[in-house]
Write a protein that holds these residues in place. Structure first.
Motif, PDB file in Angstrom:
ATOM      1  N   ARG A  43      87.005  53.617  -5.062  1.00 31.58           N
ATOM      2  CA  ARG A  43      87.241  52.217  -5.438  1.00 31.58           C
ATOM      3  C   ARG A  43      88.631  51.737  -5.067  1.00 31.58           C
ATOM      4  O   ARG A  43      88.972  50.576  -5.311  1.00 31.58           O
ATOM      5  N   LEU A  44      89.417  52.564  -4.472  1.00 31.27           N
ATOM      6  CA  LEU A  44      90.787  52.193  -4.153  1.00 31.27           C
ATOM      7  C   LEU A  44      90.845  50.937  -3.287  1.00 31.27           C
ATOM      8  O   LEU A  44      90.155  50.855  -2.270  1.00 31.27           O
ATOM      9  N   PRO A  45      91.664  49.957  -3.666  1.00 28.66           N
ATOM     10  CA  PRO A  45      91.834  48.781  -2.804  1.00 28.66           C
ATOM     11  C   PRO A  45      92.647  49.161  -1.566  1.00 28.66           C
ATOM     12  O   PRO A  45      93.788  49.596  -1.675  1.00 28.66           O
ATOM     13  N   MET A  46      92.065  49.003  -0.384  1.00 29.00           N
ATOM     14  CA  MET A  46      92.695  49.483   0.842  1.00 29.00           C
ATOM     15  C   MET A  46      93.042  48.350   1.809  1.00 29.00           C
ATOM     16  O   MET A  46      93.204  48.570   3.000  1.00 29.00           O
ATOM     17  N   GLY A  47      93.166  47.148   1.285  1.00 29.50           N
ATOM     18  CA  GLY A  47      93.542  46.025   2.133  1.00 29.50           C
ATOM     19  C   GLY A  47      92.381  45.103   2.414  1.00 29.50           C
ATOM     20  O   GLY A  47      91.285  45.562   2.739  1.00 29.50           O
ATOM     21  N   GLY A  48      92.607  43.805   2.247  1.00 29.62           N
ATOM     22  CA  GLY A  48      91.537  42.837   2.477  1.00 29.62           C
ATOM     23  C   GLY A  48      90.385  43.088   1.520  1.00 29.62           C
ATOM     24  O   GLY A  48      90.571  43.220   0.314  1.00 29.62           O
ATOM     25  N   ASN A  49      89.177  43.177   2.076  1.00 25.74           N
ATOM     26  CA  ASN A  49      88.014  43.459   1.241  1.00 25.74           C
ATOM     27  C   ASN A  49      87.488  44.872   1.482  1.00 25.74           C
ATOM     28  O   ASN A  49      86.316  45.144   1.323  1.00 25.74           O
ATOM     29  N   ILE A  50      88.394  45.764   1.857  1.00 30.80           N
ATOM     30  CA  ILE A  50      88.043  47.162   2.109  1.00 30.80           C
ATOM     31  C   ILE A  50      88.353  47.963   0.855  1.00 30.80           C
ATOM     32  O   ILE A  50      89.476  47.931   0.338  1.00 30.80           O
ATOM     33  N   TYR A  51      87.369  48.713   0.382  1.00 31.53           N
ATOM     34  CA  TYR A  51      87.532  49.485  -0.839  1.00 31.53           C
ATOM     35  C   TYR A  51      87.060  50.912  -0.611  1.00 31.53           C
ATOM     36  O   TYR A  51      85.975  51.135  -0.066  1.00 31.53           O
ATOM     37  N   GLY A  52      87.868  51.869  -1.057  1.00 31.65           N
ATOM     38  CA  GLY A  52      87.497  53.269  -0.962  1.00 31.65           C
ATOM     39  C   GLY A  52      88.030  53.926   0.295  1.00 31.65           C
ATOM     40  O   GLY A  52      88.206  53.297   1.337  1.00 31.65           O
ATOM     41  N   VAL A  53      88.299  55.245   0.202  1.00 30.54           N
ATOM     42  CA  VAL A  53      88.896  55.971   1.316  1.00 30.54           C
ATOM     43  C   VAL A  53      87.949  56.051   2.509  1.00 30.54           C
ATOM     44  O   VAL A  53      88.394  56.012   3.661  1.00 30.54           O
ATOM     45  N   GLU A  54      86.642  56.180   2.280  1.00 30.54           N
ATOM     46  CA  GLU A  54      85.700  56.283   3.397  1.00 30.54           C
ATOM     47  C   GLU A  54      85.664  54.987   4.201  1.00 30.54           C
ATOM     48  O   GLU A  54      85.706  55.006   5.441  1.00 30.54           O
ATOM     49  N   ALA A  55      85.581  53.858   3.515  1.00 30.92           N
ATOM     50  CA  ALA A  55      85.569  52.576   4.208  1.00 30.92           C
ATOM     51  C   ALA A  55      86.866  52.360   4.971  1.00 30.92           C
ATOM     52  O   ALA A  55      86.859  51.842   6.093  1.00 30.92           O
ATOM     53  N   ALA A  56      87.991  52.771   4.386  1.00 31.26           N
ATOM     54  CA  ALA A  56      89.282  52.615   5.049  1.00 31.26           C
ATOM     55  C   ALA A  56      89.366  53.489   6.290  1.00 31.26           C
ATOM     56  O   ALA A  56      89.846  53.058   7.347  1.00 31.26           O
ATOM     57  N   ALA A  57      88.924  54.742   6.181  1.00 27.87           N
ATOM     58  CA  ALA A  57      88.961  55.651   7.327  1.00 27.87           C
ATOM     59  C   ALA A  57      88.099  55.128   8.473  1.00 27.87           C
ATOM     60  O   ALA A  57      88.493  55.179   9.645  1.00 27.87           O
ATOM     61  N   GLN A  58      86.918  54.617   8.127  1.00 28.96           N
ATOM     62  CA  GLN A  58      86.014  54.099   9.148  1.00 28.96           C
ATOM     63  C   GLN A  58      86.579  52.832   9.787  1.00 28.96           C
ATOM     64  O   GLN A  58      86.500  52.637  11.001  1.00 28.96           O
ATOM     65  N   THR A  59      87.148  51.948   8.968  1.00 30.96           N
ATOM     66  CA  THR A  59      87.627  50.669   9.476  1.00 30.96           C
ATOM     67  C   THR A  59      88.909  50.818  10.287  1.00 30.96           C
ATOM     68  O   THR A  59      89.038  50.259  11.374  1.00 30.96           O
ATOM     69  N   TYR A  60      89.862  51.605   9.762  1.00 30.95           N
ATOM     70  CA  TYR A  60      91.158  51.689  10.410  1.00 30.95           C
ATOM     71  C   TYR A  60      91.212  52.720  11.538  1.00 30.95           C
ATOM     72  O   TYR A  60      91.964  52.554  12.501  1.00 30.95           O
ATOM     73  N   PHE A  61      90.411  53.797  11.409  1.00 32.21           N
ATOM     74  CA  PHE A  61      90.508  54.876  12.394  1.00 32.21           C
ATOM     75  C   PHE A  61      89.174  55.253  13.051  1.00 32.21           C
ATOM     76  O   PHE A  61      89.143  56.122  13.923  1.00 32.21           O
ATOM     77  N   SER A  62      88.075  54.665  12.600  1.00 37.46           N
ATOM     78  CA  SER A  62      86.743  54.973  13.133  1.00 37.46           C
ATOM     79  C   SER A  62      86.372  56.444  12.980  1.00 37.46           C
ATOM     80  O   SER A  62      85.734  57.040  13.839  1.00 37.46           O
ATOM     81  N   ILE A  63      86.790  57.027  11.876  1.00 32.83           N
ATOM     82  CA  ILE A  63      86.428  58.409  11.583  1.00 32.83           C
ATOM     83  C   ILE A  63      86.018  58.493  10.112  1.00 32.83           C
ATOM     84  O   ILE A  63      86.412  57.655   9.298  1.00 32.83           O
ATOM     85  N   PRO A  64      85.233  59.507   9.739  1.00 35.81           N
ATOM     86  CA  PRO A  64      84.905  59.682   8.319  1.00 35.81           C
ATOM     87  C   PRO A  64      86.116  60.206   7.561  1.00 35.81           C
ATOM     88  O   PRO A  64      87.071  60.741   8.152  1.00 35.81           O
TER      89      PRO A  64
END
Length: 781
Positions: A169-190
């Motif tokens: 549930r971590l707020p990771m910027g904008g409407n991105i939440y959670g480490v998995e969503a952040a990893a996928q969005t920012y780095f395209s990796i799990p």
């Protein structure tokens, strides 16, 4: 003594108060265990959906229905580097205290008193999770509510469960939440592939996601990363040397448009097809929609990403080339004929361009289809025996009375007429009047029922609402519906649902046969793939003519607001639309110049490495030579002979047919032809018509002339007779006669052949306003 007793009583009362306070504190502390919050109670149901193409290539990730980009992963599928980094940054002793960290509270209180302001916080990860679950005002009551919720979390969950819920549930910027969503969005990796540099940067963001935005405030984020790395050194997760080396390591954040790589319209459409009930109880998607890429659940679609990106590029290029013609939008759909799988789906030139209405989905939008429905009315008429393959249809001016509306007079955009045409020519050249005449034979209600069988579910008005204009596009359909109907034609009447995802176990898609015989569908396909038949309207070298067999139909809506091209080979069906979402008409753009070039590029690309097989000829039919104009067995004087299909039972009638006599409805058209490219066995006077009335002005007799015109085979020189007197004028087909008042009988003779008409000439009572002006009034025949 009294003093001692008084002291004892006071001590007793104090003890009771202390005991009561202790009991209250104990009860308060035990109450959370009567209302524990368990992991299942806070399971994240509204999750982001991740999609791949048919070969596992990522297409993108869509946000949840509340627009939060959330992907949930178990704790064991998160990089240990990130777990260490977030623990060090947010709560180093997380595993060694309860819901509250009393040491941190005391430390923070002392610092606040000494500095007379809040220097550091004392919130634990558990308290932060409570704030995520139930955001409350930063007040005393809000803090008490947060503590109460933290106690309930501890009462129902162990440390790993709390940490797992927190990092997802971590707020990771904008409407991105959670480490998995952040990893996928920012780095395209799990998340399990994050290295130390990536993990420490991501762990730095939640402290203040806006302030540490990686795209806007990179230097701030790097400073926060150094803090995270220093805390990891203090917690003995890494050494100082590793921290120093990591802080200088180059990390690239990928710039991605909301996590979508390709096919945005398709992904949003597909996400809406998944019922919300399938997201209950923490289930991301129904099991039958899941594919596997590594340890991550992904919706595996039928899209071919390289093809999708090619089509997207072609849509943009074609629109760019038509910009001067006031063309701004386009859409395309590519389908595998053998499986019904969607290979490419483009809804607009640029989904992310809001100023140009890019989010509008041209595949699903309802627009007037122009002439693209014509093949289905011809198919139905052939099926019902109302027309035959060699039937001659009249492409002549026609007028239909519609109650409460203006007289309906269909015309082609050239506003010219071809006269007698075979079914093949009428369909291939998309002639309007013959199509309306055929619909009149079939009946609007019957045709509407067939269109419903073909899947045109949005044609839900009454037959009276659409009228005879239905075959010319008076209703509204979607590109999706058109592609599905043409897929049915390509599959010879077998209606097959379009497929968008793969399943773990094959699903038997419901199929139905539109009609038992495949012959009619094969015949329509043969007509639509006849390059020579369409040459009159489209030329011999148009973009519809490809170097391999392809059946294709274009369409243009009224006022040139929509252009369509839909066609298929034995392998693929391609449907394209070009127009404007805002309804503005295009300038000098029709189906063949608007949507057809896009269709042409896609078809050529699909068959770049292997040409498709030929279409099978219509089963059970025989090809016989016919006169191109009459559709009958050729006579020696026929100027053009072609092959046409016949039913075996029509072969006997064919042998006896060798005379072509046009009915009187063609007279006006014949009279306007400069050169007649066919012959008639009968002699016929084309002008004047029988029963015509002409007005002549006194003194103008020498200036007003009437043309006598005829057509047909002439076995001998032509003689003209007027009221029984032979005219002393030698002319093969026409002559001009000075109008004279009276009742007249005109006869033309050529050997044994003859034709006769009667007409009348009267004096007019009003003189013309201009010299040489005359009035010619013709009564109905």
């Amino acid at each position: 003594m009294k003093l001692i007793l008084r002291s004892l009583l006071k001590l007793k009362r104090t003890s009771k108060v202390i005991l009561a306070v202790l009991v209250i504190c104990l009860v308060v502390r035990l109450l959370p265990y009567f209302a524990p919050i368990r992991a299942a109670d806070i399971a994240q149901n509204q999750l982001a959906m991740q999609f791949s193409d048919r070969n596992g290539l990522p297409l993108g990730t869509l946000l949840t229905r509340d627009q939060e980009h959330t992907s949930v992963v178990p704790l064991n599928q998160v990089s240990p580097q990130f777990i260490h980094a977030i623990l060090a940054a947010e709560d180093g002793s997380f595993y060694y205290h309860g819901a509250l960290d009393m040491k941190a509270i005391i430390r923070a209180s002392k610092e606040a008193i000494h500095a007379k302001r809040i220097v550091s916080g004392a919130s634990t990860i558990t308290m932060q999770l409570a704030r995520m679950l139930d955001p409350v005002p930063r007040s005393v009551s809000g803090k008490l509510s947060e503590i109460w919720l933290s106690w309930r979390l501890v009462a129902g969950m162990n440390k790993d469960e709390i940490l797992s819920a927190y990092i997802n549930r971590l707020p990771m910027g904008g409407n991105i939440y959670g480490v998995e969503a952040a990893a996928q969005t920012y780095f395209s990796i799990p998340a399990n592939e994050l290295n130390l540099a990536q993990a420490s940067l991501l762990a730095a963001i939640p402290n203040n996601p806006t302030y540490f935005n990686p795209y806007q405030h990179w230097e701030r984020l790097k400073q926060r990363q150094k803090y995270v790395l220093n805390r990891m050194v203090q917690e003995k997760y890494i050494s100082g040397a590793i921290a120093a080396r990591t802080s200088t390591e180059k990390v690239v954040f990928q710039s991605r448009q909301q996590g979508i790589i390709a096919a945005p319209h398709f992904l949003f459409w597909l996400a809406n097809q998944i019922p919300s009930t399938s997201l209950e109880k923490g289930v991301l998607i129904p099991p039958f929609l899941r594919g596997v890429r590594g340890d991550q659940s992904v919706i595996r679609t039928t899209i071919n990403r390289p093809l999708q990106q090619f089509v997207e590029a072609q849509v943009q290029q074609v629109i760019s080339s038509l910009a001067a013609n006031n063309v701004h939008d386009a859409a395309a759909l590519v389908i595998d004929n053998h499986t019904g799988e969607i290979l490419a789906y483009v809804g607009s030139p640029d989904y992310f361009n809001e100023a140009k209405l890019g989010r509008n989905d041209g595949v699903q939008a309802l627009r007037q289809p122009g002439s693209t429905l014509k093949p289905f009315v011809y198919e139905l008429a052939l099926e019902k025996g109302l027309i035959r393959p060699n039937t001659i249809l009249a492409d002549l001016p026609a007028h239909y009375a519609i109650p409460g509306a203006k007289l309906y007079s269909p015309t082609d955009y050239t506003e010219s007429f071809l006269g007698p045409v075979r079914v093949r020519i009428a369909l291939a050249n998309s002639l309007n009047v013959p199509a309306v005449r055929v619909l009149e034979k079939v009946g609007v209600e019957t045709f509407l029922e067939r269109l419903h069988q073909l899947g045109f579910e949005h044609l839900n008005q009454t037959p009276e609402y659409y009228g005879l204009g239905l075959t010319l596009g008076s209703g509204e359909v979607s590109l999706w519906e058109l592609a599905r109907a043409y897929l049915t034609m390509a599959r010879l009447g077998e209606a097959t649902p379009l497929v968008s995802t793969f399943s773990d176990s094959p699903i038997q898609n419901p199929k139905s046969k539109i009609q038992n015989s495949t012959t009619i569908w094969q015949l329509i396909t043969n007509m639509l793939s006849d390059n020579h038949a369409r040459a009159t309207a489209f030329g011999v070298d148009s973009v519809l003519n490809l170097p391999f067999p392809v059946a294709v139909k274009t369409g243009t809506s009224s006022n040139f607001r929509d252009t369509w091209t839909v066609g298929f080979t034995t392998n693929y069906t391609v449907a394209t639309w070009v127009g404007n979402f805002n309804g503005e008409p295009m300038r000098q753009v029709s189906g063949v110049t608007g949507a057809a070039p896009l269709w042409n590029r896609i078809m050529l690309h699909l068959h770049e490495h292997q040409e498709p097989a030929d279409f099978p000829p219509p089963e059970g039919l025989v090809q016989l030579p016919v006169c191109a104009i009459s559709g009958l067995r050729p006579t020696p004087d026929c100027t053009s002979v072609v092959q046409e299909y016949f039913y075996p039972e029509d072969k006997i009638a064919y042998e006896g047919q060798n005379q072509f006599n046009l009915p009187p409805e063609y007279d006006e058209w014949l009279a306007k032809q400069q050169q007649l490219n066919f012959t008639s066995t009968n002699l016929r006077i084309l002008s004047p018509h029988h029963g015509d009335l002409f007005l002549v002005y006194p003194g103008e007799e020498e200036k007003q002339k009437l043309e006598f015109k005829l057509v047909g085979n002439k076995s001998a020189p032509v003689e003209w007779w007027l009221n029984g007197e032979k005219l002393d004028i030698n002319s093969a087909n026409a002559l001009f006669w000075n109008l004279r008042p009276g009742k007249w009988t005109l006869e033309a003779r050529s050997g044994e052949m003859t034709d006769k008409v009667s007409f009348q000439v009267e004096l007019a009572s009003i003189k013309p306003t201009r010299r040489g002006f005359s009035i010619n009034t013709t009564t109905s025949k």
